[in-house]
Design a protein around this motif. Structure first.
Motif: not given
Length: 230
Positions: A1-7, A13-14, A19-20, A29-30
């Motif tokens: 799975m590929h996740v984008l975190i916008i935080e 975010a880090r 953890e993921l 991350v953005a």
């Protein structure tokens, strides 16, 4: 799975990305809304975790833009807002789920996995990607073609995972690059061709055709002959 975190909280975010990653979920991350939207619109993410308040575009406007493009990316909205009307506004903007800060990582992980299962209905189970005789077991992190176990490097695994998540779809070299190498600016698109050749060799079996088809002028497409598996 590929996740984008916008935080925009860089520490949070880090930590989420780390953890993921420990759960074998790749996370990019953005830290602002405009950058986050530009990344998610590339169409390589299964789930986007989006904070409500961001520099530039806010979370709801990013959700609306994603839905306007009809991307299949699932959206988990993060917010400190607790009012019912705020949750309704978030969901109506296009979010699929809503998590109030502060939260336990175990709950976020469960929600991300649930969204990933819901939006990847092409998989035969929540722990497996399968097309014909090609199988990735996401729980045991093993791969096989028919009865032959595949000894894949981490990069080859991610490449095959991306192809299996988009069977029959012509994927550009840039899309593959974005997913497999996670926006490493020093990686050249020609590296995709190199790793495709590595993967092809490992997928090669007697009397079985190459499942990775070259799409001239575009990139590559996974086409598994299901009759071979029947």
């Amino acid at each position: 799975m590929h996740v984008l975190i916008i935080e925009d909280d860089q520490r949070m975010a880090r930590l989420l990305a780390e953890e993921l990653d420990a759960e074998r979920i790749t996370a990019d991350v953005a830290h602002d809304g405009d950058t986050g939207l530009a990344l998610v619109l590339r169409g390589v993410y299964d789930v986007a975790i989006i904070d409500w308040m961001l520099p530039g575009r806010d979370g709801p406007s990013i959700c609306r833009a994603i839905r306007a493009e009809r991307l299949p990316t699932a959206i988990l909205m993060l917010t400190a807002r607790t009012q019912v009307e705020d949750r309704v506004a978030g969901l109506e903007s296009g979010a699929d789920d809503y998590l109030i800060k502060p939260f336990a990582f175990a709950e976020l992980l469960a929600r991300v996995r649930a969204l990933g299962r819901r939006f990847n209905s092409d998989t035969s189970s929540s722990d497996e990607l399968r097309q014909g005789d090609l199988v990735l077991d996401l729980r045991s992190h093993t791969a096989r073609r028919g009865d032959q176990r595949l000894d894949l490097t981490a990069t080859e695994w991610r490449l095959l995972e991306f192809l299996l998540r988009h069977p029959g779809q012509a994927l550009s070299r840039q899309q593959i690059l974005d997913y497999v190498w996670s926006y490493d600016q020093e990686v050249q698109p020609s590296l995709v061709d190199v790793y495709i050749s590595y993967l092809r060799r490992k997928l090669s079996l007697p009397h079985r055709r190459d499942p990775i088809q070259t799409v001239r002028g575009v990139g590559y497409r996974l086409e598994v002959d299901h009759a071979e598996h029947a």
